[in-house]
Design an enzyme around this catalytic site. Structure first.
Site, PDB file in Angstrom:
ATOM      1  N   CYS A  81       4.124  -4.205  -4.139  1.00 29.01           N
ATOM      2  CA  CYS A  81       4.806  -3.905  -2.881  1.00 29.01           C
ATOM      3  C   CYS A  81       6.160  -4.567  -2.740  1.00 29.01           C
ATOM      4  CB  CYS A  81       3.957  -4.216  -1.654  1.00 29.01           C
ATOM      5  SG  CYS A  81       2.689  -2.986  -1.440  1.00 29.01           S
ATOM      6  N   THR A 126       5.062   3.598   7.580  1.00 27.70           N
ATOM      7  CA  THR A 126       6.192   2.694   7.832  1.00 27.70           C
ATOM      8  C   THR A 126       6.876   3.071   9.144  1.00 27.70           C
ATOM      9  OG1 THR A 126       6.539   2.351   5.469  1.00 27.70           O
ATOM     10  CG2 THR A 126       8.395   1.846   6.916  1.00 27.70           C
TER      11      THR A 126
HETATM   12  C1  LIG Z   1       1.156   2.144   2.278  1.00 24.14           C
HETATM   13  C2  LIG Z   1       1.097   1.241   3.445  1.00 24.14           C
HETATM   14  C3  LIG Z   1       2.069   1.298   4.451  1.00 24.14           C
HETATM   15  C4  LIG Z   1       3.267   2.210   4.362  1.00 24.14           C
HETATM   16  O1  LIG Z   1       2.886   3.543   4.431  1.00 24.14           O
HETATM   17  P1  LIG Z   1       3.918   4.738   4.114  1.00 24.14           P
HETATM   18  O2  LIG Z   1       3.234   5.944   4.619  1.00 24.14           O
HETATM   19  O3  LIG Z   1       4.056   4.727   2.635  1.00 24.14           O
HETATM   20  O4  LIG Z   1       5.184   4.439   4.821  1.00 24.14           O
HETATM   21  C5  LIG Z   1       1.917   0.461   5.532  1.00 24.14           C
HETATM   22  N1  LIG Z   1       0.878  -0.378   5.642  1.00 24.14           N
HETATM   23  C6  LIG Z   1      -0.083  -0.455   4.708  1.00 24.14           C
HETATM   24  C7  LIG Z   1      -1.223  -1.383   4.889  1.00 24.14           C
HETATM   25  C8  LIG Z   1      -0.002   0.349   3.573  1.00 24.14           C
HETATM   26  O5  LIG Z   1      -0.954   0.251   2.646  1.00 24.14           O
END
Ligand SMILES: *Cc1c(COP(=O)(O)O)cnc(C)c1O
Length: 390
Positions: free
Chosen positions: A330, A75
């Site tokens: 999500c 993120t």
């Molecule tokens: C899980 C995910 C995120 C966010 O990742 P974090 O490390 O939890 O912040 C962003 N993009 C995709 C495609 C994800 O699967």
């Protein structure tokens, strides 16, 4: 049969590999140094460990270690990429292109930039979950600075044609940012050959710890400049300040090395199990369909629609023994139907009747029969109570 729990939600997060945890532990205890401390051995050891991990992560992608910026997760890496490019290049143009099925980290960041003056085009996808390359090319304008398209979707596993997208972006002279979070560590990912300029990914989706991720930022041909979003100390070559999460980064490095060593075998193993489970469900139940492309998807994810069986109701029948995600994944705080499935043309009812099953390294072959039995039983009982099911 003894009851045991089955975790089939590896696309939400993966368990940390014990081999990863073992290598992290010393950095909590005997080697607690701050990687930025230059005056003693504790600091040097921490810096050396971070350097080794950076090399391991870079090797998984075939990039240079100076191109890896550690963050708190995908993120943050997404935010750094999109806002960082916008801040650096907004005088050149303010137009961004992304897709309706992106992760909320991308969509919310683009929406925030719209409030700051950016203009964003949100491309549609077809029933398979894929964009039309002609539409992408037609959407690129004089003032377009960035195309943000994910490698693999987190709800369906559907793969975009990233090489073709990279070729278009390179030819048109716009940056290509790719959210690689679901693909990195699962399938071969080579950002340089693919024409990607920036890519976000995360340790906890590939058997590393939570709270650590990275942004790949291309160093040459062309060099990509991002404006830092966190200030204070100039860590990570000024691109992301803040004391480095040394144990987390060490774990990320080990996870990357394990993924590199085991990926080929793991892809085959998990896809065979995924296909077996799909076959059992399609044979054991009527009115089940696969969401998204059958061929162009990750090996370990399955998104299925069980008509007339609300996914939340089906999950309640599992009595906490089976962990999967529903078609409201999500945004699960709310029960809005998944924006991904809606964009692929599913109705709200179909989205609400969808389950995402995602395999991981620690599933076993025995899980398949058990899971098929639970889901078939659950779907049948929910349908039996649904007056619309005849
Ligand atoms: C899980 C995910 C995120 C966010 O990742 P974090 O490390 O939890 O912040 C962003 N993009 C995709 C495609 C994800 O699967």
């Amino acid at each position: 049969m003894k009851n045991r729990m089955v975790y089939l939600d590896n696309s939400a997060t993966t368990p940390t590999d014990p081999r990863v945890v073992d290598k992290m532990l010393p950095y909590f205890y005997d080697q607690p140094g701050n990687a930025a401390s230059r005056t003693h051995a504790f600091g040097w050891q921490a810096e050396e460990a971070v350097g080794k991990a950076r090399q391991q992560v870079a090797e998984l992608l075939g990039v240079d270690k100076t191109e890896v910026v550690f963050t708190s997760g995908a993120t943050e890496a997404v935010n750094l990429a999109i806002k960082g490019i916008y801040d650096t290049y907004k005088r050149k143009g303010q137009h961004l292109i992304t897709v309706k099925t992106e992760h909320k980290a991308v969509l919310d960041t683009c929406q925030w930039l719209e409030e700051k003056g950016a203009e964003v085009t949100y491309l549609e996808v077809d029933k398979q979950g894929r964009i039309d390359l002609g539409e992408l090319e037609a959407a690129i304008r004089e003032d377009t600075i960035l195309v943000a398209i994910m490698w693999a979707n987190n709800e369906t596993g559907v793969l975009q044609e990233v090489s073709a997208i990279g070729e278009i972006c390179t030819r048109k002279g716009v940056f290509f940012f790719c959210d690689g979070t679901q693909a990195v560590g699962k399938i071969p990912v080579d950002p340089v050959a693919t024409g990607i300029h920036l890519m976000a990914f995360s340790a906890h989706k590939m058997y590393g710890p939570k709270g650590v991720g990275a942004l790949y930022v291309r160093r040459k041909n062309p060099p990509v400049k991002i404006t830092a979003q966190l200030l204070g100390g100039g860590h990570e070559r000024g691109r992301r300040s803040g004391t480095l999460n040394v144990p987390g980064i060490v774990g990320f490095g080990v996870a990357a090395a394990l993924a590199q060593a085991e990926m080929t075998e793991e892809m085959v193993r998990l896809s065979v199990w995924r296909d077996q489970l799909e076959r059992k469900l399609l044979e054991g139940l009527e009115k089940v369909s696969l969401n998204g492309s059958h061929e162009n998807r990750l090996p370990q994810i399955s998104s299925l629609c069980f008509e007339y069986a609300d996914a939340e109701d089906v999950m309640r029948t599992f009595n906490q023994e089976l962990a999967v995600s529903s078609g409201s994944a999500c945004t699960s705080a709310s029960l809005d139907p998944s924006h991904v499935l809606k964009a692929m043309g599913l109705t709200s009812d179909e989205a609400h009747a969808s389950l995402r099953l995602s395999f991981g390294r620690f599933n076993t072959e025995e899980d398949i029969d058990q899971v098929a039995e639970w889901i078939i039983r659950g779907v049948n009982s929910v349908r039996a109570a649904n007056p619309l099911w005849v």
